[in-house]
Every structure is written in structure tokens, then in C-alpha cells.
Design an enzyme around this catalytic site. Structure first.
Site, PDB file in Angstrom:
ATOM      1  CG  HIS A 145      -1.852   1.198   1.239  1.00 40.35           C
ATOM      2  ND1 HIS A 145      -3.085   1.169   0.621  1.00 40.35           N
ATOM      3  CD2 HIS A 145      -1.730   2.442   1.780  1.00 40.35           C
ATOM      4  CE1 HIS A 145      -3.679   2.341   0.785  1.00 40.35           C
ATOM      5  NE2 HIS A 145      -2.878   3.125   1.486  1.00 40.35           N
ATOM      6  CB  CYS A 146       1.838   3.577  -2.613  1.00 40.58           C
ATOM      7  SG  CYS A 146       2.733   5.126  -2.883  1.00 40.58           S
TER       8      CYS A 146
END
Length: 278
Positions: A118-119
Site C-alpha cells: 500500500h503506497c
């Protein structure tokens, strides 16, 4: 409202998202309006070369960021089997059969195809459909910060008055130096931007090496943690799986069309390739 489409869902992601966009534009305008005129005030060939190179990097950073944020790798809209095929798993949160290499993201609250991580800077999960844009964003940000550091050296030392304990402290702690009166407003601004470029380059270079190794070995972040090399098909095929059919050119610009292999539900493995060659 339309603007909500361009906002991350989580508050923590929004902070990182706006910080990222703000720094990109602050550094970009600083280089264009301050550094380049300092290097070549008369705007000869040197000025236009650096301007074109900088705009090319900036364009690819912004487009990659936009594509990363707007391209989702969720299972939403994908036809999934009712009966669980071998190698698949059941997600109790989504109530679906999830394909291999997919995981449920608690931030996005959805299952992500070939989930990498997850960025928080884009507020989106990096997965099957948008990993290409994450890698081009990372690549051009690393090149951009290195380029900025190269351009900033002379001007930064001129403003700071050369190399001394005062200039070093100002570079390391620009806000503290400005607060206690060691640096003026202009010196603080120059030090802040220069320090951001230096720290940014170090962090981005580390991430480039880390994700570059994953790309080379055909691994996601989870698979690397687990030591799983099942999907390592050799560097050419690994690049093709992420960058698509036109993998030789797709890394140059995120706007280059390059269809991906399959739909993210099944992936070729080393075991399958070994059987084919027997």
C-alpha cells in the site's frame, strides 16, 4: 463531488499525498525560476537543455503519479469463480474467492490483484494493473532528485557562505537554524529545498534498489519477505509481466500503451515453465 475522486480515503494517506505533491512542485519551480537563471542568466543553450530535461522528468513524474492514483488493481468488476480453484483462497472480509498473489488491504478495504504494497503517498495499493506506474514514478523521482542535487551545489554553497559548521547545521536543521537566528529567510528556504533533495535522493535510491531487486526476481514485497521465488521466470519475462508487451519502451513514459498479460488471476510459475521444457 469531482475533487473527491482525487483524494485518498485515509487521513494519513492524505497528509503524505499532499506533502508529496507540494514538494514536487516546490522543487520544480525552485529549479526553474531560481537555479536555472543562476546557472545561465542569458538563457543560452545550457539553460534550455536543463529546462527541457527537467520538464521531461517533471512530466513523467506527474503522469506516473496520476496513473498510479487513478488505476486500481482491486478485484472489483472482475468475474471470479464461485467454487474455489486450487491455489486460491477465500477472503472472509470481501466474501470472494481471491486468486493467487492477491491479498486483502485493510487500508483500501478490498482485495488487490497481485498486491505488492500500500503506497501511502498515492493513497492506493500497488498491484497488478498499476505497479508499472509506481516503478516509473520511483525511477523518475530518483533521477529528478539526483539531477536537482547536481544543479543546486554551486548556488546552495554561495547562499550558505561556503563550507562551515554554520552552513552544515543550516543544511541539516534549516528550521532550527532559522528559529535561533543562524539563517535568514532566504538561507532557510534554500537550505530546506536543498536538504529535501538530498534526503529525498537517499531514500528514493534505497527504494529503487529494493523494488528493482523485486522486479528482477519477479517478486512482490510479501513474496520477498517469505523468500518465495515461484514466479521468477527470468528478468526478461519478469519485466514483461509488469510493463506489458512493449516492456522495452513502456518504462520510458507512462503514456506508452503496453497491454498486460492476462487479467491478474493466473500467473505463470517456474514450476509450470519447468514442466513445459521437460
Amino acid at each position: 463531488m469531482v475533487w473527491r475522486r482525487f483524494m485518498p480515503r485515509q487521513a494519513s494517506d492524505r497528509v503524505a499525498y499532499f506533502m508529496m505533491l507540494s514538494l514536487i512542485h516546490i522543487v520544480g519551480f525552485y529549479e526553474l525560476l531560481i537555479i536555472l537563471p543562476y546557472i545561465d542568466y542569458e538563457r543560452n543553450k545550457t539553460f534550455w537543455f536543463h529546462a527541457c530535461a527537467g520538464l521531461f522528468i517533471y512530466f513523467n513524474v506527474i503522469i506516473s503519479f496520476y496513473k498510479l492514483f487513478t488505476t486500481h488493481s482491486t478485484t472489483s468488476g472482475v468475474v471470479l469463480p464461485t467454487l474455489q480453484p486450487p491455489g486460491w483462497k477465500y477472503c472472509h472480509t470481501c466474501g470472494i474467492n481471491a486468486p493467487p498473489r492477491s491479498f486483502h488491504c485493510w487500508m483500501c478495504d478490498q482485495c488487490i490483484l497481485k498486491r505488492d504494497h500500500h503506497c501511502m503517498f498515492s493513497g492506493n495499493c500497488v498491484g497488478y494493473r498499476n505497479q508499472r506506474y509506481f516503478l516509473t514514478l520511483l525511477f523518475y523521482l530518483t533521477i529528478g532528485t539526483a539531477y536537482c542535487n547536481y544543479l543546486n551545489v554551486d548556488y546552495t554553497f554561495e547562499v550558505l557562505g561556503g563550507l562551515s559548521w554554520k552552513s552544515i547545521l543550516t543544511m541539516i536543521l534549516p528550521l532550527l537554524s532559522w528559529t535561533i537566528g543562524l539563517a535568514g529567510t532566504v538561507t532557510f528556504a534554500v537550505s530546506f529545498v536543498s536538504a529535501s533533495c538530498i534526503v529525498g535522493f537517499i531514500l528514493l535510491a534505497f527504494l529503487c534498489i529494493y523494488h528493482g531487486q523485486n522486479l528482477y526476481l519477479g517478486q512482490t514485497c510479501v513474496e520477498r519477505t517469505q523468500g518465495d521465488k515461484l514466479y521468477d521466470l527470468g528478468w526478461r519475462e519478469n519485466l514483461k509481466i509488469i510493463f506489458g508487451e512493449r516492456w522495452k519502451f513502456a518504462w520510458i513514459c507512462p503514456l506508452i500503451s503496453s497491454p498486460l498479460e492476462g487479467e491478474g488471476l493466473e500467473f505463470r510459475s517456474r514450476y509450470y515453465e519447468d514442466i513445459k521444457t521437460m
